[in-house]
Scaffold this motif. Sequence first.
Motif, short mmCIF file in Angstrom:
data_model
loop_
_atom_site.label_atom_id
_atom_site.label_comp_id
_atom_site.label_asym_id
_atom_site.label_seq_id
_atom_site.Cartn_x
_atom_site.Cartn_y
_atom_site.Cartn_z
N VAL A 256 0.84 -1.21 0.00
CA VAL A 256 0.00 0.00 0.00
C VAL A 256 0.87 1.25 0.00
O VAL A 256 0.67 2.17 -0.80
N LEU A 257 1.85 1.29 0.91
CA LEU A 257 2.72 2.47 1.00
C LEU A 257 3.54 2.65 -0.26
O LEU A 257 3.69 3.77 -0.77
N THR B 146 2.83 1.63 -3.31
CA THR B 146 1.98 2.07 -4.43
C THR B 146 1.67 3.56 -4.33
O THR B 146 1.73 4.29 -5.32
N LEU B 147 1.34 4.02 -3.11
CA LEU B 147 1.04 5.45 -2.93
C LEU B 147 2.25 6.32 -3.24
O LEU B 147 2.14 7.35 -3.92
N LEU C 65 2.89 6.38 -7.01
CA LEU C 65 1.97 7.31 -7.68
C LEU C 65 2.40 8.76 -7.43
O LEU C 65 2.25 9.61 -8.31
N ALA C 66 2.94 9.01 -6.24
CA ALA C 66 3.44 10.36 -5.96
C ALA C 66 4.66 10.67 -6.83
O ALA C 66 4.82 11.79 -7.32
N SER D 176 3.61 11.56 -10.29
CA SER D 176 2.60 12.61 -10.35
C SER D 176 3.13 13.83 -11.10
O SER D 176 4.33 14.13 -11.05
N ARG E 218 4.34 16.41 -4.75
CA ARG E 218 4.14 14.98 -4.58
C ARG E 218 5.38 14.20 -5.01
O ARG E 218 5.77 13.23 -4.35
N THR F 263 8.16 0.90 -3.93
CA THR F 263 7.91 2.15 -4.63
C THR F 263 8.61 2.17 -5.98
O THR F 263 8.01 2.52 -7.01
N ARG G 232 -6.53 3.67 -12.29
CA ARG G 232 -7.29 2.58 -11.67
C ARG G 232 -7.74 1.55 -12.70
O ARG G 232 -7.70 0.34 -12.42
#
Length: 301
Positions: A81-82, A84-85, A88-89, A92, A97, A178, A208
């Motif tokens: 989860v971390l 992937t976030l 994406l940052a 971006s 970000r 990441t 998504r």
Amino acid sequence: MSRSVPSRQPGARVLDAALVLIVCLTLVWLALRLDRLDYHWNWSLLAGAFWRAGSATPGPLLQGLFTTVRLSVWSGLLALVLGTLMALARVSPRPFRRMVGTTYVEVVRNLPPLVLIFLGYFFFGSQLAAALNLQERILALPAWGQNALSLLLGPPGQFPELLSAVLVLGLLEGAYITEIVRAGIRSLEPEQWEASCALGLTRGQQLRHVILPQAMARMLPALTGQFISTVKDTAIVSVISVREATFQATELSAATYQTFEIWITVLALYLLLSGACSLAARRLEERLARRNGPLNRTGAL
């Protein structure tokens, strides 16, 4: 048009056979040397290490194996989860970000894991957990709540240590995930972004529905390798007295002096966990390939 696979040269086959022979001779030599050691082998003690005599209670090694699996699963999910976030940052279009994602990756990947383990333990396990009265609140839960915590994370009496281990491992592995996710997203053809934009999708909908599903199929082998690395990295939390497989093996070898039997068994347990993860990922990859067909190879929308 199918390509013919070139046959191996005779010289390569001879070299392979020689290497196999050298490995076999080395193993035989090691076995003979071990037999001459002033060491009394006692494999029977492993029965008590897995199951306590006269009861169905798991022994120390089996309890440590369960703790290792729990730590691997929860820290792996947190890292996914971390990671992937943060990925994406990093991709971006907004500079802030990208700066946050890059700072996270560079800081975590350039710090010794042992330092982060101690920082996480002393900050969360000792300070934050004490300030929140976490241990007292857990022990005040009804029996069913404590049983659920024991099943999901481990003994309630060690909950602060276990939770700090999960958080630090997730933070560590998330930095590597990441880069895996970022590389997977960047590997897709620009036409995928253009075609999904032409359909009127927002950037979130593009990620998504179009980008991430294709990228995940390409990232699966690398993510599998990172999860296996997470399984192995759980051994480091033994330094903060988390009773996983390595910690239990250390205590058993100190108490029984049967070092070889215990550590060979722990080695086999880690190999079993890593092999099971590799096999599961291979099956999942084959299923995705059958379902998506040429999608994973061409990246067609």
